[in-house]
Design a protein around this motif. Structure first.
Motif, PDB file in Angstrom:
ATOM      1  N   ALA A   3       0.842  -1.197   0.000  1.00  0.00           N
ATOM      2  CA  ALA A   3       0.000   0.000   0.000  1.00  0.00           C
ATOM      3  C   ALA A   3       0.877   1.248   0.000  1.00  0.00           C
ATOM      4  CB  ALA A   3      -0.911  -0.010   1.212  1.00  0.00           C
ATOM      5  N   PRO A   4       0.424   2.319  -0.623  1.00  0.00           N
ATOM      6  CA  PRO A   4       1.201   3.565  -0.611  1.00  0.00           C
ATOM      7  C   PRO A   4       1.165   4.212   0.762  1.00  0.00           C
ATOM      8  CG  PRO A   4      -0.912   3.893  -1.697  1.00  0.00           C
ATOM      9  CD  PRO A   4      -0.798   2.418  -1.432  1.00  0.00           C
ATOM     10  N   PRO A   5       2.037   5.188   0.994  1.00  0.00           N
ATOM     11  CA  PRO A   5       2.005   5.909   2.270  1.00  0.00           C
ATOM     12  C   PRO A   5       0.749   6.769   2.373  1.00  0.00           C
ATOM     13  CG  PRO A   5       3.549   6.955   0.759  1.00  0.00           C
ATOM     14  CD  PRO A   5       3.103   5.684   0.106  1.00  0.00           C
ATOM     15  N   GLU A 103       7.753   7.571  -4.304  1.00  0.00           N
ATOM     16  CA  GLU A 103       6.413   6.978  -4.322  1.00  0.00           C
ATOM     17  C   GLU A 103       5.680   7.322  -5.623  1.00  0.00           C
ATOM     18  OE1 GLU A 103       5.587   4.958  -2.032  1.00  0.00           O
ATOM     19  OE2 GLU A 103       7.167   5.411  -0.572  1.00  0.00           O
ATOM     20  N   GLN A 104       5.080   6.316  -6.236  1.00  0.00           N
ATOM     21  CA  GLN A 104       4.262   6.562  -7.423  1.00  0.00           C
ATOM     22  C   GLN A 104       2.879   7.097  -7.053  1.00  0.00           C
ATOM     23  OE1 GLN A 104       4.180   2.858  -9.614  1.00  0.00           O
ATOM     24  NE2 GLN A 104       6.164   3.259 -10.561  1.00  0.00           N
ATOM     25  N   THR A 105       2.390   6.690  -5.878  1.00  0.00           N
ATOM     26  CA  THR A 105       1.065   7.107  -5.415  1.00  0.00           C
ATOM     27  C   THR A 105       1.132   7.433  -3.938  1.00  0.00           C
ATOM     28  OG1 THR A 105       0.017   5.615  -7.019  1.00  0.00           O
ATOM     29  CG2 THR A 105      -1.379   6.442  -5.237  1.00  0.00           C
ATOM     30  N   VAL A 106       0.381   8.435  -3.548  1.00  0.00           N
ATOM     31  CA  VAL A 106       0.277   8.833  -2.145  1.00  0.00           C
ATOM     32  C   VAL A 106      -1.202   8.952  -1.805  1.00  0.00           C
ATOM     33  CG1 VAL A 106       0.772  10.627  -0.447  1.00  0.00           C
ATOM     34  CG2 VAL A 106       2.454  10.103  -2.238  1.00  0.00           C
ATOM     35  N   CYS A 107      -1.586   8.427  -0.657  1.00  0.00           N
ATOM     36  CA  CYS A 107      -2.936   8.657  -0.150  1.00  0.00           C
ATOM     37  C   CYS A 107      -2.883   9.826   0.822  1.00  0.00           C
ATOM     38  CB  CYS A 107      -3.464   7.414   0.569  1.00  0.00           C
ATOM     39  SG  CYS A 107      -3.750   6.025  -0.533  1.00  0.00           S
ATOM     40  N   ALA A 108      -3.958  10.568   0.905  1.00  0.00           N
ATOM     41  CA  ALA A 108      -4.013  11.707   1.824  1.00  0.00           C
ATOM     42  C   ALA A 108      -5.435  11.848   2.349  1.00  0.00           C
ATOM     43  CB  ALA A 108      -3.572  12.993   1.133  1.00  0.00           C
ATOM     44  N   THR A 109      -5.526  12.301   3.584  1.00  0.00           N
ATOM     45  CA  THR A 109      -6.850  12.518   4.165  1.00  0.00           C
ATOM     46  C   THR A 109      -6.744  13.517   5.313  1.00  0.00           C
ATOM     47  OG1 THR A 109      -8.872  11.383   4.873  1.00  0.00           O
ATOM     48  CG2 THR A 109      -6.812  10.692   5.920  1.00  0.00           C
ATOM     49  N   TYR A 110      -7.898  13.880   5.835  1.00  0.00           N
ATOM     50  CA  TYR A 110      -7.966  14.784   6.979  1.00  0.00           C
ATOM     51  C   TYR A 110      -8.000  13.964   8.270  1.00  0.00           C
ATOM     52  CZ  TYR A 110      -9.575  17.780   3.162  1.00  0.00           C
ATOM     53  OH  TYR A 110      -9.684  18.462   1.973  1.00  0.00           O
ATOM     54  N   ALA A 111      -7.688  14.625   9.377  1.00  0.00           N
ATOM     55  CA  ALA A 111      -7.668  13.941  10.671  1.00  0.00           C
ATOM     56  C   ALA A 111      -9.004  14.025  11.379  1.00  0.00           C
ATOM     57  CB  ALA A 111      -6.574  14.531  11.561  1.00  0.00           C
ATOM     58  N   ASP A 112     -10.049  14.497  10.691  1.00  0.00           N
ATOM     59  CA  ASP A 112     -11.343  14.669  11.366  1.00  0.00           C
ATOM     60  C   ASP A 112     -12.510  14.057  10.606  1.00  0.00           C
ATOM     61  OD1 ASP A 112     -11.502  16.368   9.207  1.00  0.00           O
ATOM     62  OD2 ASP A 112     -11.913  18.181  10.373  1.00  0.00           O
ATOM     63  N   ALA A 133      -5.066  12.592  -9.996  1.00  0.00           N
ATOM     64  CA  ALA A 133      -5.620  12.689  -8.644  1.00  0.00           C
ATOM     65  C   ALA A 133      -7.045  12.158  -8.594  1.00  0.00           C
ATOM     66  CB  ALA A 133      -5.599  14.147  -8.171  1.00  0.00           C
ATOM     67  N   THR A 134      -7.369  11.604  -7.431  1.00  0.00           N
ATOM     68  CA  THR A 134      -8.727  11.137  -7.146  1.00  0.00           C
ATOM     69  C   THR A 134      -9.164  11.728  -5.815  1.00  0.00           C
ATOM     70  OG1 THR A 134      -8.387   9.033  -8.304  1.00  0.00           O
ATOM     71  CG2 THR A 134     -10.198   9.131  -6.723  1.00  0.00           C
ATOM     72  N   VAL A 135     -10.364  12.258  -5.781  1.00  0.00           N
ATOM     73  CA  VAL A 135     -10.953  12.741  -4.539  1.00  0.00           C
ATOM     74  C   VAL A 135     -12.224  11.946  -4.269  1.00  0.00           C
ATOM     75  CG1 VAL A 135     -12.169  14.600  -5.790  1.00  0.00           C
ATOM     76  CG2 VAL A 135     -11.892  14.737  -3.296  1.00  0.00           C
ATOM     77  N   THR A 136     -12.382  11.506  -3.038  1.00  0.00           N
ATOM     78  CA  THR A 136     -13.625  10.849  -2.647  1.00  0.00           C
ATOM     79  C   THR A 136     -14.696  11.913  -2.444  1.00  0.00           C
ATOM     80  OG1 THR A 136     -12.435   9.041  -1.593  1.00  0.00           O
ATOM     81  CG2 THR A 136     -14.719   9.396  -0.907  1.00  0.00           C
ATOM     82  N   VAL A 137     -15.851  11.696  -3.054  1.00  0.00           N
ATOM     83  CA  VAL A 137     -16.956  12.639  -2.897  1.00  0.00           C
ATOM     84  C   VAL A 137     -18.120  11.942  -2.198  1.00  0.00           C
ATOM     85  CG1 VAL A 137     -16.310  14.112  -4.836  1.00  0.00           C
ATOM     86  CG2 VAL A 137     -17.810  12.148  -5.237  1.00  0.00           C
ATOM     87  N   PHE A 172     -10.098  11.623   1.712  1.00  0.00           N
ATOM     88  CA  PHE A 172      -9.678  10.317   1.208  1.00  0.00           C
ATOM     89  C   PHE A 172      -9.220  10.441  -0.252  1.00  0.00           C
ATOM     90  CE2 PHE A 172     -12.827   9.485   4.557  1.00  0.00           C
ATOM     91  CZ  PHE A 172     -12.034   8.793   5.445  1.00  0.00           C
ATOM     92  N   PHE A 173      -8.081  11.087  -0.423  1.00  0.00           N
ATOM     93  CA  PHE A 173      -7.495  11.353  -1.735  1.00  0.00           C
ATOM     94  C   PHE A 173      -6.497  10.264  -2.123  1.00  0.00           C
ATOM     95  CE2 PHE A 173      -8.412  15.449   0.222  1.00  0.00           C
ATOM     96  CZ  PHE A 173      -9.026  16.171  -0.800  1.00  0.00           C
ATOM     97  N   CYS A 174      -6.313  10.090  -3.423  1.00  0.00           N
ATOM     98  CA  CYS A 174      -5.169   9.375  -3.982  1.00  0.00           C
ATOM     99  C   CYS A 174      -4.490  10.325  -4.957  1.00  0.00           C
ATOM    100  CB  CYS A 174      -5.594   8.107  -4.712  1.00  0.00           C
ATOM    101  SG  CYS A 174      -6.193   6.792  -3.654  1.00  0.00           S
ATOM    102  N   LEU A 175      -3.192  10.488  -4.814  1.00  0.00           N
ATOM    103  CA  LEU A 175      -2.428  11.416  -5.636  1.00  0.00           C
ATOM    104  C   LEU A 175      -1.264  10.686  -6.292  1.00  0.00           C
ATOM    105  CD1 LEU A 175      -2.180  14.316  -3.013  1.00  0.00           C
ATOM    106  CD2 LEU A 175      -3.894  14.079  -4.833  1.00  0.00           C
ATOM    107  N   SER A 176      -1.223  10.716  -7.607  1.00  0.00           N
ATOM    108  CA  SER A 176      -0.033  10.228  -8.299  1.00  0.00           C
ATOM    109  C   SER A 176       1.074  11.255  -8.159  1.00  0.00           C
ATOM    110  CB  SER A 176      -0.350   9.970  -9.778  1.00  0.00           C
ATOM    111  OG  SER A 176      -1.291   8.908  -9.904  1.00  0.00           O
ATOM    112  N   ALA A 177       2.308  10.827  -8.412  1.00  0.00           N
ATOM    113  CA  ALA A 177       3.458  11.699  -8.144  1.00  0.00           C
ATOM    114  C   ALA A 177       3.324  13.047  -8.835  1.00  0.00           C
ATOM    115  CB  ALA A 177       4.738  10.990  -8.578  1.00  0.00           C
TER     116      ALA A 177
END
Length: 239
Positions: A3-5, A103-112, A133-137, A172-177
Motif C-alpha cells: 500500500a502507498p504511504p 512513491e508513485q502514489t500517495v494517499c491523503a486525508t484529513y484527521a477529522d 488525482a482522485t478525490v472521494t466525494v 480520502f485522496f489518492c495522488l499520483s506523483a
C-alpha cells in the motif's frame, strides 16, 4: 502489492471546536475515549496501509507524544512532521514531498473525517484511470429537515434530514506523483490545486455512498461519540 504511504493533515486549529481545542489540537479530540486521529489511522491500518506521515502544526508536540506512547498494529510506522502552525492544507503536503519522492502514489486525508470506505477499492479506482488525482466525494445529510412543496405552495410533506443532492469533497485522496507539482507551499489543497487539476482533466471523483461524517463542531463530536457508545459505529471496520 504494498500500500502507498498515507498523509494525514493534522495541523489545523479546529476553531469551531474551540471548547475542546484550546488545550489540545483537533486530531486529539476523543471519540469513545480515543483521539479521532487514532480512528482514522485504524481505518487505514485494518485495510493494509502501514506507513503514515502526520503533517502537524498547531500543538503538534501533543500529537507526537500521543503517537510515541500508543500501541499500534504490527508493522505500522508513523512519522510526525512539523509543517508549521499556519501552513495551509496543500502546503503541508508539499512540505512532505522530499519524503515522498520515491512513491508513485500517495494517499491523503484529513484527521477529522470518518467513513466506512473501502480504501482498497478507492486505490483500485485511482489506478484504473489515467488522471493524476482522485478525490472521494460524498452526499452529506442536511442539518435540517426539508419541506416538499407543490407549485402553489401547498406543503405535501416533510423529509427529515435527507441527503444532499450535491456531491462534496469527503477527503480520502489518492495522488499520483505528478499531482504534487500542482501544489505550492502556500496553497490550499481544496482551492487552486484541485481546480487546476480539474481544469487539466487530471481529477476524478470516487463516489462513496456509505457512512461519512466530519467532526467539524461540538455537535458532530457528540454524535460520533454516541455512535461509538452504541456499538454500531459504521467506520469501525476492525475487530
Amino acid at each position: 502489492m504494498a500500500a502507498p504511504p498515507v498523509v494525514i493533515l493534522c495541523g489545523g486549529r479546529g476553531t469551531r471546536l474551540q471548547e475542546h481545542t484550546q488545550a489540545i489540537p483537533k486530531p486529539l479530540v476523543e471519540i469513545g475515549g480515543r483521539p479521532i486521529l487514532w480512528h482514522v489511522i485504524q481505518l487505514y491500518a485494518v485495510q493494509g496501509f502501514t506507513r503514515f506521515l502526520l503533517a502537524t502544526g498547531y500543538r503538534g508536540e501533543l500529537i507526537e507524544r500521543f503517537v510515541a506512547v500508543e500501541s499500534w498494529p504490527e508493522g505500522v510506522a508513523i512519522e510526525c512532521v512539523d509543517t508549521g502552525p499556519e501552513t495551509q492544507t496543500g502546503g503541508r503536503i508539499k512540505l512532505l514531498e522530499p519524503r515522498l519522492r520515491d512513491e508513485q502514489t500517495v494517499c491523503a486525508t484529513y484527521a477529522d473525517g470518518l467513513a466506512d470506505i473501502d480504501l482498497r477499492a478507492l486505490l483500485a479506482f485511482h489506478g484504473g484511470h489515467r488522471a493524476l488525482a482522485t478525490v472521494t466525494v460524498v452526499r452529506p445529510r442536511l442539518q435540517f429537515g426539508v419541506a416538499e412543496l407543490d407549485g402553489d405552495g401547498r406543503v405535501r410533506g416533510f423529509h427529515e434530514k435527507p441527503r444532499s443532492e450535491h456531491w462534496i469533497n469527503g477527503g480520502f485522496f489518492c495522488l499520483s506523483a505528478g499531482a504534487l507539482d500542482y501544489l505550492a507551499r502556500d496553497s490550499v489543497l481544496e482551492e487552486q490545486p484541485l481546480r487546476r487539476l480539474a481544469a487539466a482533466g487530471q481529477l476524478r471523483a470516487h463516489r462513496h455512498e456509505g457512512f461519512w461524517e466530519c467532526m467539524d463542531t461540538y455537535k458532530d463530536a457528540v454524535m460520533l461519540n454516541d455512535l461509538w457508545a452504541s456499538g454500531e459505529a459504521p467506520w469501525r471496520l476492525w475487530g
